[in-house]
Design a protein around this motif. Structure first.
Motif: not given
Length: 309
Positions: A134, A174, A190, A192, A198, A222-223
């Motif tokens: 990540t 997103v 991906i 998010s 959020e 959400s993603q």
């Protein structure tokens, strides 16, 4: 990288703990699953004991054909002090010898009613997502007609305002300001939003707004897989910007290279419409239609015709 324990599998999948409850907090270190076929024959030289083990119908039928002494030997060697768990699929009945060995060694036995291939697929996808590398990037991620567009640029250039206009035009937010990105497989990114921000969008002069509250659940995601990067920068009169779209710029994020365009920003330009059209044009290119190359071919043909005359 997230920490995954056997307990997490029980909470996220239709699995039943049959034995070895003392080991449900064991950590899983790999997304690879092992089907101990060779091991059941007695060959443990390359036994990947640190992996989650999965016993399907083939392995179970072979195990049941062994003598009682061989069964005890195999299951004792399967249940090591680092094995995170053994999953038995198809809702098969679990022999008492396996339950006894699991309770003694503290290796969880997880029972699944699903087919073996389905169990492997779902567990592998879950673990690969958890173990994916990540990173985080300053920008805004928006889903535009199915294309995940990452909008980047220096602070104050207008990324959030552009995202707000895109949401008003029916697209979905997103993440704003900070996009968390994980690499799934070798070519998929991906994106998010961090849980703290959020569905939130920051507009200077207005403050923090909740997109889902204002525009509804259909305005957020959400993603989203990132497919395209749009970089916004203040218009530089001395810089030459691409006017045809023949030059393809790419940006590497972790191990994945993504197509990128740079859009100069100055008063009067409708950035939301430009980015929306850029995303649709990107989809057309993926389908095999390239307007820039078509124009170049037309121009070349016209020049050749003029020369012939």
């Amino acid at each position: 990288m997230s920490t995954v324990r056997t307990q997490d599998l029980l909470e996220n999948f239709n699995l039943t703990l049959v034995a070895g409850k003392d080991g449900i907090h064991r950590e899983i270190f790999s997304s690879d699953l092992s089907r101990p076929g060779m091991e059941l024959t007695g060959y443990f030289k390359y036994y990947p004991k640190e992996r989650l083990q999965l016993i399907g119908q083939t392995e179970m039928n072979f195990f049941l054909d062994l003598t009682e002494e061989e069964q005890r030997d195999r299951v004792r060697r399967l249940c090591t002090d680092v094995t995170p768990g053994i999953v038995i699929s198809r809702g098969m009945e679990i022999p008492e010898v396996i339950i006894e060995a699991a309770n003694e060694s503290g290796v969880p036995i997880l029972h699944s009613p699903r087919k073996t291939t389905r169990v492997i697929s779902r567990l592998t996808n879950y673990l690969e997502a958890k173990f994916a590398p990540t990173t985080a990037i300053h920008g805004v991620l928006v889903d535009i007609n199915g294309v995940g567009v990452l909008i980047t640029g220096q602070s104050g250039v207008g990324k959030s305002e552009t995202a707000l206009e895109l949401v008003k035009r029916g697209h979905r937010l997103v993440a704003d300001d900070n996009v968390e990105i994980r690499q799934e497989d070798y070519d998929t990114l991906i994106g998010s939003a961090p849980p703290l921000i959020e569905h939130l969008l920051e507009i200077r002069g207005v403050g923090i707004i909740n997109i889902m509250t204002l525009f509804g659940a259909g305005a957020v995601r959400s993603q989203k897989k990132i497919s395209y990067i749009v970089n916004l920068e203040i218009w530089d009169e001395k810089k030459q910007y691409d006017r045809l779209g023949l030059d393809e710029e790419r940006l590497k994020i972790m191990d994945v290279e993504l197509p990128k365009i740079t859009i100069p920003v100055r008063p009067g330009r409708n950035l939301a419409v430009i980015i929306e059209v850029a995303a649709m044009n990107f989809r057309l290119k993926k389908m095999g239609f390239n307007a820039a190359e078509e124009f170049s071919d037309r121009l070349t043909t016209m020049i050749e015709q003029e020369r012939e005359v």
